[in-house]
Design a protein around this motif. Structure first.
Motif, PDB file in Angstrom:
ATOM      1  N   LEU A   1       0.813  -1.190  -0.402  1.00  8.75           N
ATOM      2  CA  LEU A   1      -0.127  -0.012  -0.153  1.00  8.75           C
ATOM      3  C   LEU A   1       0.918   1.155  -0.186  1.00  8.75           C
ATOM      4  O   LEU A   1       0.598   2.188  -0.811  1.00  8.75           O
ATOM      5  CB  LEU A   1      -1.054   0.092   1.196  1.00  8.75           C
ATOM      6  N   MET A   2       1.937   1.252   0.837  1.00 11.46           N
ATOM      7  CA  MET A   2       2.728   2.371   0.845  1.00 11.46           C
ATOM      8  C   MET A   2       3.636   2.504  -0.616  1.00 11.46           C
ATOM      9  O   MET A   2       3.575   3.597  -1.169  1.00 11.46           O
ATOM     10  CB  MET A   2       3.769   2.273   1.819  1.00 11.46           C
ATOM     11  N   VAL A   3       3.996   1.421  -1.036  1.00 13.11           N
ATOM     12  CA  VAL A   3       4.764   1.588  -2.268  1.00 13.11           C
ATOM     13  C   VAL A   3       3.943   1.903  -3.352  1.00 13.11           C
ATOM     14  O   VAL A   3       4.269   2.899  -4.268  1.00 13.11           O
ATOM     15  CB  VAL A   3       5.469   0.313  -2.511  1.00 13.11           C
ATOM     16  N   LEU A   4       2.556   1.326  -3.747  1.00  9.19           N
ATOM     17  CA  LEU A   4       1.849   1.933  -4.820  1.00  9.19           C
ATOM     18  C   LEU A   4       0.993   2.987  -4.451  1.00  9.19           C
ATOM     19  O   LEU A   4       0.702   3.462  -5.494  1.00  9.19           O
ATOM     20  CB  LEU A   4       0.700   0.500  -4.839  1.00  9.19           C
ATOM     21  N   SER A   5       1.081   3.469  -3.481  1.00  8.56           N
ATOM     22  CA  SER A   5       0.417   4.840  -3.272  1.00  8.56           C
ATOM     23  C   SER A   5       1.278   6.087  -3.663  1.00  8.56           C
ATOM     24  O   SER A   5       0.759   7.295  -3.997  1.00  8.56           O
ATOM     25  CB  SER A   5      -0.020   5.070  -1.830  1.00  8.56           C
ATOM     26  N   ARG A   6       2.461   5.803  -3.938  1.00  6.91           N
ATOM     27  CA  ARG A   6       3.513   6.765  -4.454  1.00  6.91           C
ATOM     28  C   ARG A   6       3.834   6.678  -5.830  1.00  6.91           C
ATOM     29  O   ARG A   6       4.356   7.537  -6.282  1.00  6.91           O
ATOM     30  CB  ARG A   6       5.034   6.807  -3.741  1.00  6.91           C
ATOM     31  N   ILE A   7       3.325   5.524  -6.391  1.00  8.01           N
ATOM     32  CA  ILE A   7       3.803   5.213  -7.941  1.00  8.01           C
ATOM     33  C   ILE A   7       2.271   5.282  -8.562  1.00  8.01           C
ATOM     34  O   ILE A   7       1.364   4.905  -8.151  1.00  8.01           O
ATOM     35  CB  ILE A   7       4.016   3.933  -7.981  1.00  8.01           C
ATOM     36  N   GLU A   8       2.235   5.821  -9.829  1.00  5.25           N
ATOM     37  CA  GLU A   8       0.959   5.963 -10.800  1.00  5.25           C
ATOM     38  C   GLU A   8       1.057   4.811 -11.700  1.00  5.25           C
ATOM     39  O   GLU A   8       2.119   4.846 -12.239  1.00  5.25           O
ATOM     40  CB  GLU A   8       0.879   7.348 -11.450  1.00  5.25           C
ATOM     41  N   LEU A   9       0.244   3.820 -11.388  1.00  7.62           N
ATOM     42  CA  LEU A   9       0.212   2.727 -12.418  1.00  7.62           C
ATOM     43  C   LEU A   9      -0.317   3.078 -13.725  1.00  7.62           C
ATOM     44  O   LEU A   9      -1.206   3.985 -13.835  1.00  7.62           O
ATOM     45  CB  LEU A   9      -0.612   1.641 -11.712  1.00  7.62           C
ATOM     46  N   PRO A  10      -0.016   2.412 -14.665  1.00  5.25           N
ATOM     47  CA  PRO A  10      -0.299   2.472 -15.974  1.00  5.25           C
ATOM     48  C   PRO A  10      -1.786   1.943 -16.260  1.00  5.25           C
ATOM     49  O   PRO A  10      -2.403   1.370 -15.306  1.00  5.25           O
ATOM     50  CB  PRO A  10       0.473   1.649 -17.179  1.00  5.25           C
ATOM     51  N   GLU A  11      -2.461   2.387 -17.298  1.00  5.12           N
ATOM     52  CA  GLU A  11      -3.990   2.208 -17.316  1.00  5.12           C
ATOM     53  C   GLU A  11      -4.170   0.744 -17.386  1.00  5.12           C
ATOM     54  O   GLU A  11      -5.117   0.069 -16.713  1.00  5.12           O
ATOM     55  CB  GLU A  11      -4.495   2.647 -18.508  1.00  5.12           C
ATOM     56  N   TRP A  12      -3.234  -0.099 -18.041  1.00 12.30           N
ATOM     57  CA  TRP A  12      -3.497  -1.534 -17.927  1.00 12.30           C
ATOM     58  C   TRP A  12      -3.442  -2.410 -16.544  1.00 12.30           C
ATOM     59  O   TRP A  12      -3.910  -3.392 -16.486  1.00 12.30           O
ATOM     60  CB  TRP A  12      -2.592  -2.190 -19.162  1.00 12.30           C
ATOM     61  N   GLY A  13      -2.454  -1.450 -16.046  1.00 10.55           N
ATOM     62  CA  GLY A  13      -2.326  -2.145 -14.640  1.00 10.55           C
ATOM     63  C   GLY A  13      -3.508  -1.922 -13.548  1.00 10.55           C
ATOM     64  O   GLY A  13      -3.912  -2.776 -12.932  1.00 10.55           O
ATOM     65  N   MET A  14      -4.135  -0.817 -13.660  1.00  7.59           N
ATOM     66  CA  MET A  14      -5.204  -0.462 -13.115  1.00  7.59           C
ATOM     67  C   MET A  14      -6.372  -1.504 -13.472  1.00  7.59           C
ATOM     68  O   MET A  14      -7.284  -1.829 -12.555  1.00  7.59           O
ATOM     69  CB  MET A  14      -5.519   0.889 -13.209  1.00  7.59           C
ATOM     70  N   ARG A  15      -6.619  -1.624 -14.792  1.00 11.50           N
ATOM     71  CA  ARG A  15      -7.699  -2.607 -15.188  1.00 11.50           C
ATOM     72  C   ARG A  15      -7.332  -3.951 -14.592  1.00 11.50           C
ATOM     73  O   ARG A  15      -8.198  -4.717 -14.197  1.00 11.50           O
ATOM     74  CB  ARG A  15      -7.783  -2.628 -16.728  1.00 11.50           C
ATOM     75  N   TRP A  16      -6.101  -4.374 -14.706  1.00  8.95           N
ATOM     76  CA  TRP A  16      -5.911  -5.730 -14.157  1.00  8.95           C
ATOM     77  C   TRP A  16      -6.085  -5.815 -12.768  1.00  8.95           C
ATOM     78  O   TRP A  16      -6.643  -6.923 -12.006  1.00  8.95           O
ATOM     79  CB  TRP A  16      -4.405  -6.043 -14.457  1.00  8.95           C
ATOM     80  N   LEU A  17      -5.814  -4.654 -11.932  1.00  6.00           N
ATOM     81  CA  LEU A  17      -5.960  -4.867 -10.467  1.00  6.00           C
ATOM     82  C   LEU A  17      -7.577  -4.831 -10.228  1.00  6.00           C
ATOM     83  O   LEU A  17      -7.907  -5.263  -9.174  1.00  6.00           O
ATOM     84  CB  LEU A  17      -5.335  -3.551  -9.733  1.00  6.00           C
TER      85      LEU A  17
END
Length: 111
Positions: free
Chosen positions: A26-42
């Motif tokens: 949660l701490m690591v991913l809150s500082r990184i903006e994921l690409p669109e495909w990563g958000m769709r996958w999640l």
């Protein structure tokens, strides 16, 4: 009451072990903006986990794959699944599943 330090340390260790895998991503991913495909996958992760948990509970009985004839949970899951698709409401889905299961248990006690 006496405090047993070995039990206390086991509880603290278990808390740390369960806390780290939840907080660090949660701490690591809150500082990184994921690409669109990563958000769709999640977006598919929660439903995949839920499907895996439910399908194992419904489809497997005593270590064997069960059929419609001897599995009330599977019979109740079919209309519940259709209601979930139609309404997309967790509350309506859970309530309808409980009601279907209760009804089937009541019917099959009379048969």
């Amino acid at each position: 009451m006496e405090i047993r330090w070995d039990v206390f340390l086991i509880i603290v260790g278990a808390a740390i072990v369960t806390f780290i895998p939840r907080v660090v991503p949660l701490m690591v991913l809150s500082r990184i903006e994921l690409p669109e495909w990563g958000m769709r996958w999640l977006n598919y992760v929660p439903i995949s986990v839920m499907a895996a948990l439910i399908s194992q509970e419904i489809l497997v009985h005593d270590g064997k794959l069960s059929s419609l004839t001897d599995n009330i949970q599977l019979v109740a899951a079919i209309p519940t699944f259709l209601i979930a698709i139609k309404t997309r409401s967790l509350l309506v889905t859970v309530l309808s599943g409980v009601i279907f299961f209760m009804f089937l248990r009541w019917v099959f006690t009379w048969v």
